[in-house]
Write a protein that holds these residues in place. Structure first.
Motif, PDB file in Angstrom:
ATOM      1  N   UNK A   1       0.816  -1.220   0.000  1.00 19.04           N
ATOM      2  CA  UNK A   1       0.000   0.000   0.000  1.00 19.04           C
ATOM      3  C   UNK A   1       0.848   1.268   0.000  1.00 19.04           C
ATOM      4  N   UNK A   2       2.002   1.211   0.681  1.00 19.41           N
ATOM      5  CA  UNK A   2       2.805   2.425   0.868  1.00 19.41           C
ATOM      6  C   UNK A   2       4.254   2.152   0.479  1.00 19.41           C
ATOM      7  N   UNK A   3       4.556   2.207  -0.818  1.00 15.37           N
ATOM      8  CA  UNK A   3       5.906   1.874  -1.272  1.00 15.37           C
ATOM      9  C   UNK A   3       6.997   2.750  -0.672  1.00 15.37           C
ATOM     10  N   UNK A   4       6.709   4.021  -0.451  1.00 16.72           N
ATOM     11  CA  UNK A   4       7.731   4.904   0.122  1.00 16.72           C
ATOM     12  C   UNK A   4       8.085   4.486   1.550  1.00 16.72           C
ATOM     13  N   UNK A   5       7.080   4.102   2.337  1.00 14.39           N
ATOM     14  CA  UNK A   5       7.334   3.653   3.703  1.00 14.39           C
ATOM     15  C   UNK A   5       8.124   2.352   3.703  1.00 14.39           C
ATOM     16  N   UNK A   6       7.796   1.461   2.768  1.00 10.65           N
ATOM     17  CA  UNK A   6       8.528   0.201   2.650  1.00 10.65           C
ATOM     18  C   UNK A   6       9.986   0.468   2.262  1.00 10.65           C
ATOM     19  N   UNK A   7      10.182   1.386   1.317  1.00  9.88           N
ATOM     20  CA  UNK A   7      11.530   1.712   0.867  1.00  9.88           C
ATOM     21  C   UNK A   7      12.361   2.299   2.017  1.00  9.88           C
ATOM     22  N   UNK A   8      11.736   3.163   2.823  1.00  7.06           N
ATOM     23  CA  UNK A   8      12.443   3.766   3.950  1.00  7.06           C
ATOM     24  C   UNK A   8      12.845   2.707   4.981  1.00  7.06           C
ATOM     25  N   UNK A   9      11.958   1.748   5.231  1.00  7.85           N
ATOM     26  CA  UNK A   9      12.266   0.678   6.186  1.00  7.85           C
ATOM     27  C   UNK A   9      13.391  -0.203   5.663  1.00  7.85           C
ATOM     28  N   UNK A  10      13.370  -0.487   4.353  1.00 14.62           N
ATOM     29  CA  UNK A  10      14.421  -1.313   3.754  1.00 14.62           C
ATOM     30  C   UNK A  10      15.778  -0.606   3.802  1.00 14.62           C
ATOM     31  N   UNK A  11      15.757   0.694   3.555  1.00 16.59           N
ATOM     32  CA  UNK A  11      17.009   1.450   3.627  1.00 16.59           C
ATOM     33  C   UNK A  11      17.560   1.461   5.047  1.00 16.59           C
ATOM     34  N   UNK A  12      16.683   1.600   6.015  1.00 14.58           N
ATOM     35  CA  UNK A  12      17.119   1.588   7.413  1.00 14.58           C
ATOM     36  C   UNK A  12      17.690   0.208   7.772  1.00 14.58           C
ATOM     37  N   UNK A  13      17.087  -0.836   7.271  1.00 13.07           N
ATOM     38  CA  UNK A  13      17.613  -2.193   7.508  1.00 13.07           C
ATOM     39  C   UNK A  13      19.024  -2.316   6.937  1.00 13.07           C
ATOM     40  N   UNK A  14      19.218  -1.776   5.751  1.00 15.01           N
ATOM     41  CA  UNK A  14      20.540  -1.831   5.125  1.00 15.01           C
ATOM     42  C   UNK A  14      21.573  -1.055   5.950  1.00 15.01           C
ATOM     43  N   UNK A  15      21.148   0.079   6.473  1.00 19.84           N
ATOM     44  CA  UNK A  15      22.056   0.889   7.315  1.00 19.84           C
ATOM     45  C   UNK A  15      22.526   0.105   8.548  1.00 19.84           C
ATOM     46  N   UNK A  16      21.622  -0.687   9.091  1.00 18.19           N
ATOM     47  CA  UNK A  16      21.919  -1.437  10.317  1.00 18.19           C
ATOM     48  C   UNK A  16      22.507  -2.826  10.030  1.00 18.19           C
ATOM     49  N   UNK A  17      22.658  -3.153   8.769  1.00 20.43           N
ATOM     50  CA  UNK A  17      23.225  -4.447   8.421  1.00 20.43           C
ATOM     51  C   UNK A  17      22.276  -5.606   8.625  1.00 20.43           C
ATOM     52  N   UNK A  18      20.987  -5.343   8.488  1.00 16.65           N
ATOM     53  CA  UNK A  18      19.976  -6.414   8.651  1.00 16.65           C
ATOM     54  C   UNK A  18      19.413  -6.818   7.307  1.00 16.65           C
TER      55      UNK A  18
END
Length: 237
Positions: free
Chosen positions: A220-237
Protein backbone atom coordinates in the motif's frame (compact mmCIF):
# COMPACT_ATOMS: atom_id res chain seq x y z
CA UNK A 1 7.10 3.57 24.15
CA UNK A 2 5.12 3.87 20.92
CA UNK A 3 1.76 2.16 20.51
CA UNK A 4 3.38 -0.34 18.13
CA UNK A 5 6.10 -1.00 20.69
CA UNK A 6 3.42 -1.61 23.31
CA UNK A 7 1.70 -4.06 20.95
CA UNK A 8 4.87 -6.09 20.43
CA UNK A 9 6.04 -5.86 24.05
CA UNK A 10 2.98 -5.20 26.21
CA UNK A 11 3.08 -5.05 30.00
CA UNK A 12 -0.64 -5.79 30.22
CA UNK A 13 -2.95 -7.68 27.88
CA UNK A 14 -6.75 -7.74 27.80
CA UNK A 15 -8.33 -10.82 26.23
CA UNK A 16 -11.82 -9.85 25.04
CA UNK A 17 -14.21 -12.77 24.75
CA UNK A 18 -11.92 -15.17 26.62
CA UNK A 19 -13.41 -18.58 27.36
CA UNK A 20 -12.97 -20.62 30.52
CA UNK A 21 -12.80 -23.72 28.29
CA UNK A 22 -9.12 -24.07 27.33
CA UNK A 23 -10.05 -26.48 24.52
CA UNK A 24 -11.90 -23.76 22.63
CA UNK A 25 -10.23 -21.33 20.25
CA UNK A 26 -11.32 -18.48 22.51
CA UNK A 27 -9.73 -20.24 25.48
CA UNK A 28 -6.29 -20.55 23.91
CA UNK A 29 -4.78 -17.02 24.22
CA UNK A 30 -4.88 -16.88 28.03
CA UNK A 31 -3.38 -20.36 28.19
CA UNK A 32 -0.67 -19.50 25.67
CA UNK A 33 0.32 -16.37 27.59
CA UNK A 34 0.57 -18.34 30.82
CA UNK A 35 2.34 -21.34 29.32
CA UNK A 36 5.03 -19.27 27.62
CA UNK A 37 5.75 -17.20 30.70
CA UNK A 38 4.25 -13.80 29.92
CA UNK A 39 5.41 -11.70 32.90
CA UNK A 40 2.77 -8.96 32.68
CA UNK A 41 -0.87 -8.66 33.68
CA UNK A 42 -3.48 -10.78 31.86
CA UNK A 43 -7.04 -9.47 32.03
CA UNK A 44 -9.72 -11.82 30.61
CA UNK A 45 -13.02 -10.14 29.74
CA UNK A 46 -16.21 -12.20 29.70
CA UNK A 47 -19.49 -11.26 31.41
CA UNK A 48 -20.35 -14.93 31.98
CA UNK A 49 -17.26 -15.87 34.01
CA UNK A 50 -15.73 -14.68 37.27
CA UNK A 51 -12.37 -16.43 36.88
CA UNK A 52 -10.50 -17.90 33.91
CA UNK A 53 -7.35 -20.01 34.30
CA UNK A 54 -7.02 -18.81 37.90
CA UNK A 55 -7.24 -15.15 36.90
CA UNK A 56 -9.98 -12.64 37.81
CA UNK A 57 -12.32 -12.19 34.85
CA UNK A 58 -13.90 -8.81 34.17
CA UNK A 59 -17.45 -8.35 32.87
CA UNK A 60 -16.60 -5.54 30.45
CA UNK A 61 -13.73 -3.43 29.19
CA UNK A 62 -14.78 -0.49 31.37
CA UNK A 63 -14.24 -2.66 34.47
CA UNK A 64 -10.56 -3.34 33.74
CA UNK A 65 -8.16 -2.14 36.46
CA UNK A 66 -6.28 0.01 33.98
CA UNK A 67 -5.73 0.76 30.30
CA UNK A 68 -4.13 -2.33 28.71
CA UNK A 69 -1.10 -1.92 26.50
CA UNK A 70 -2.58 -4.45 24.08
CA UNK A 71 -5.80 -6.35 23.61
CA UNK A 72 -6.76 -9.39 21.58
CA UNK A 73 -10.39 -9.41 20.46
CA UNK A 74 -11.85 -12.91 20.09
CA UNK A 75 -15.37 -11.82 19.11
CA UNK A 76 -17.11 -12.15 15.77
CA UNK A 77 -17.49 -9.14 13.48
CA UNK A 78 -20.97 -8.38 14.80
CA UNK A 79 -19.53 -7.66 18.27
CA UNK A 80 -15.90 -6.74 17.57
CA UNK A 81 -16.65 -3.14 16.61
CA UNK A 82 -18.20 -2.35 20.00
CA UNK A 83 -15.29 -4.02 21.79
CA UNK A 84 -12.78 -1.98 19.78
CA UNK A 85 -14.65 1.22 20.59
CA UNK A 86 -14.67 0.33 24.31
CA UNK A 87 -10.93 -0.42 24.26
CA UNK A 88 -10.15 2.87 22.57
CA UNK A 89 -12.24 4.71 25.17
CA UNK A 90 -10.37 2.88 27.96
CA UNK A 91 -7.04 4.08 26.57
CA UNK A 92 -5.71 0.82 25.13
CA UNK A 93 -2.66 1.39 22.92
CA UNK A 94 -3.35 -1.29 20.30
CA UNK A 95 -5.87 -4.03 19.60
CA UNK A 96 -5.77 -7.20 17.51
CA UNK A 97 -8.99 -8.29 15.77
CA UNK A 98 -8.89 -11.92 14.68
CA UNK A 99 -12.33 -12.17 13.07
CA UNK A 100 -12.80 -12.54 9.33
CA UNK A 101 -15.74 -11.35 7.25
CA UNK A 102 -14.39 -7.88 6.53
CA UNK A 103 -12.69 -6.40 3.46
CA UNK A 104 -11.63 -9.83 2.20
CA UNK A 105 -15.26 -10.96 1.94
CA UNK A 106 -17.47 -8.52 0.02
CA UNK A 107 -18.67 -4.91 -0.15
CA UNK A 108 -20.62 -5.29 3.08
CA UNK A 109 -17.48 -6.60 4.77
CA UNK A 110 -15.45 -3.69 3.43
CA UNK A 111 -17.95 -1.26 4.96
CA UNK A 112 -17.73 -3.18 8.24
CA UNK A 113 -13.94 -2.86 8.13
CA UNK A 114 -14.16 0.91 7.67
CA UNK A 115 -16.51 1.10 10.66
CA UNK A 116 -14.04 -0.94 12.70
CA UNK A 117 -11.26 1.48 11.85
CA UNK A 118 -13.41 4.44 12.84
CA UNK A 119 -14.27 2.74 16.12
CA UNK A 120 -10.57 2.39 16.91
CA UNK A 121 -10.02 6.15 16.70
CA UNK A 122 -6.41 6.90 17.74
CA UNK A 123 -5.84 3.34 18.98
CA UNK A 124 -3.70 1.23 16.62
CA UNK A 125 -5.32 -1.81 15.06
CA UNK A 126 -3.80 -5.08 13.84
CA UNK A 127 -6.07 -6.96 11.44
CA UNK A 128 -8.84 -7.80 11.08
CA UNK A 129 -8.63 -11.29 9.60
CA UNK A 130 -5.31 -11.96 11.31
CA UNK A 131 -3.95 -14.72 13.53
CA UNK A 132 -2.20 -12.09 15.64
CA UNK A 133 1.41 -11.96 16.70
CA UNK A 134 4.01 -14.07 18.45
CA UNK A 135 6.96 -12.54 20.30
CA UNK A 136 9.25 -15.44 21.16
CA UNK A 137 11.97 -13.14 22.45
CA UNK A 138 9.82 -12.09 25.40
CA UNK A 139 7.33 -15.00 25.63
CA UNK A 140 4.32 -12.99 24.44
CA UNK A 141 1.68 -14.94 22.50
CA UNK A 142 -1.14 -12.74 21.22
CA UNK A 143 -2.76 -15.36 19.04
CA UNK A 144 -5.18 -18.26 19.04
CA UNK A 145 -3.44 -20.28 16.32
CA UNK A 146 -3.12 -24.01 16.90
CA UNK A 147 0.53 -23.73 15.76
CA UNK A 148 1.31 -22.58 19.31
CA UNK A 149 0.32 -25.99 20.66
CA UNK A 150 3.86 -27.07 19.75
CA UNK A 151 5.69 -27.79 22.99
CA UNK A 152 9.04 -26.11 22.40
CA UNK A 153 9.32 -22.99 20.27
CA UNK A 154 12.93 -21.84 20.20
CA UNK A 155 13.69 -18.12 20.11
CA UNK A 156 16.00 -16.89 17.39
CA UNK A 157 16.99 -13.85 15.34
CA UNK A 158 14.53 -14.12 12.42
CA UNK A 159 11.36 -12.04 12.43
CA UNK A 160 8.48 -12.59 10.01
CA UNK A 161 5.84 -10.16 8.73
CA UNK A 162 3.09 -11.87 6.78
CA UNK A 163 -0.23 -10.71 5.43
CA UNK A 164 -1.30 -14.35 5.36
CA UNK A 165 -2.02 -15.97 8.71
CA UNK A 166 -1.84 -19.43 7.18
CA UNK A 167 1.68 -18.86 5.88
CA UNK A 168 2.82 -17.53 9.25
CA UNK A 169 1.32 -20.47 11.17
CA UNK A 170 2.93 -22.97 8.80
CA UNK A 171 6.34 -21.31 9.12
CA UNK A 172 6.08 -21.35 12.90
CA UNK A 173 5.24 -25.04 13.21
CA UNK A 174 7.59 -26.30 10.49
CA UNK A 175 10.54 -24.24 11.66
CA UNK A 176 10.10 -25.56 15.21
CA UNK A 177 10.45 -29.11 13.85
CA UNK A 178 13.82 -28.10 12.37
CA UNK A 179 15.07 -26.19 15.39
CA UNK A 180 14.85 -22.82 13.63
CA UNK A 181 14.13 -20.01 16.07
CA UNK A 182 12.18 -16.82 15.47
CA UNK A 183 12.20 -13.48 17.27
CA UNK A 184 8.80 -12.06 16.31
CA UNK A 185 6.09 -13.18 13.88
CA UNK A 186 3.24 -10.86 12.94
CA UNK A 187 0.23 -11.48 10.73
CA UNK A 188 -1.07 -8.17 9.38
CA UNK A 189 -4.23 -9.60 7.81
CA UNK A 190 -6.46 -7.05 6.08
CA UNK A 191 -4.31 -4.11 7.24
CA UNK A 192 -7.20 -1.82 8.15
CA UNK A 193 -4.61 0.25 10.02
CA UNK A 194 -1.16 -1.24 10.66
CA UNK A 195 0.44 -2.61 7.51
CA UNK A 196 3.54 -4.57 6.60
CA UNK A 197 5.68 -1.43 6.27
CA UNK A 198 4.77 -0.33 9.81
CA UNK A 199 5.83 -3.67 11.24
CA UNK A 200 9.02 -3.92 9.19
CA UNK A 201 10.07 -0.43 10.32
CA UNK A 202 9.48 -1.41 13.96
CA UNK A 203 11.31 -4.73 13.68
CA UNK A 204 14.31 -3.12 11.96
CA UNK A 205 14.97 -1.34 15.28
CA UNK A 206 14.47 -4.53 17.35
CA UNK A 207 17.77 -5.66 18.89
CA UNK A 208 16.73 -9.31 18.85
CA UNK A 209 15.98 -9.25 15.10
CA UNK A 210 18.81 -9.77 12.60
CA UNK A 211 16.77 -10.96 9.62
CA UNK A 212 13.26 -9.92 8.51
CA UNK A 213 11.30 -12.22 6.20
CA UNK A 214 8.23 -10.79 4.48
CA UNK A 215 5.23 -12.46 2.83
CA UNK A 216 3.36 -9.67 1.10
CA UNK A 217 0.21 -9.87 -1.04
CA UNK A 218 0.01 -6.14 -1.73
CA UNK A 219 2.07 -3.02 -1.03
CA UNK A 220 0.00 0.00 0.00
CA UNK A 221 2.80 2.43 0.87
CA UNK A 222 5.91 1.87 -1.27
CA UNK A 223 7.73 4.90 0.12
CA UNK A 224 7.33 3.65 3.70
CA UNK A 225 8.53 0.20 2.65
CA UNK A 226 11.53 1.71 0.87
CA UNK A 227 12.44 3.77 3.95
CA UNK A 228 12.27 0.68 6.19
CA UNK A 229 14.42 -1.31 3.75
CA UNK A 230 17.01 1.45 3.63
CA UNK A 231 17.12 1.59 7.41
CA UNK A 232 17.61 -2.19 7.51
CA UNK A 233 20.54 -1.83 5.13
CA UNK A 234 22.06 0.89 7.32
CA UNK A 235 21.92 -1.44 10.32
CA UNK A 236 23.22 -4.45 8.42
CA UNK A 237 19.98 -6.41 8.65
Amino acid sequence: MSALGQLLRPRSVAVIGASADASKMTGRPVGYLQRHGFPGAIWPVNPRATTIAGLPCFPEVAALPGAPDAAIVLLGPERAEAAVRDLAARGCAAAIVLASGYGEANAEGAARQEALKRAAGPMRLLGPNTIGLVNLTDGIMLSATGALEVGDLPAGAISVVSQSGGILGALLSRAADRGIGFAKLVSTGNEADLDSSDLIAELVEDEATRVIAVYMEGLRRPEAFRAAARRAAELGK
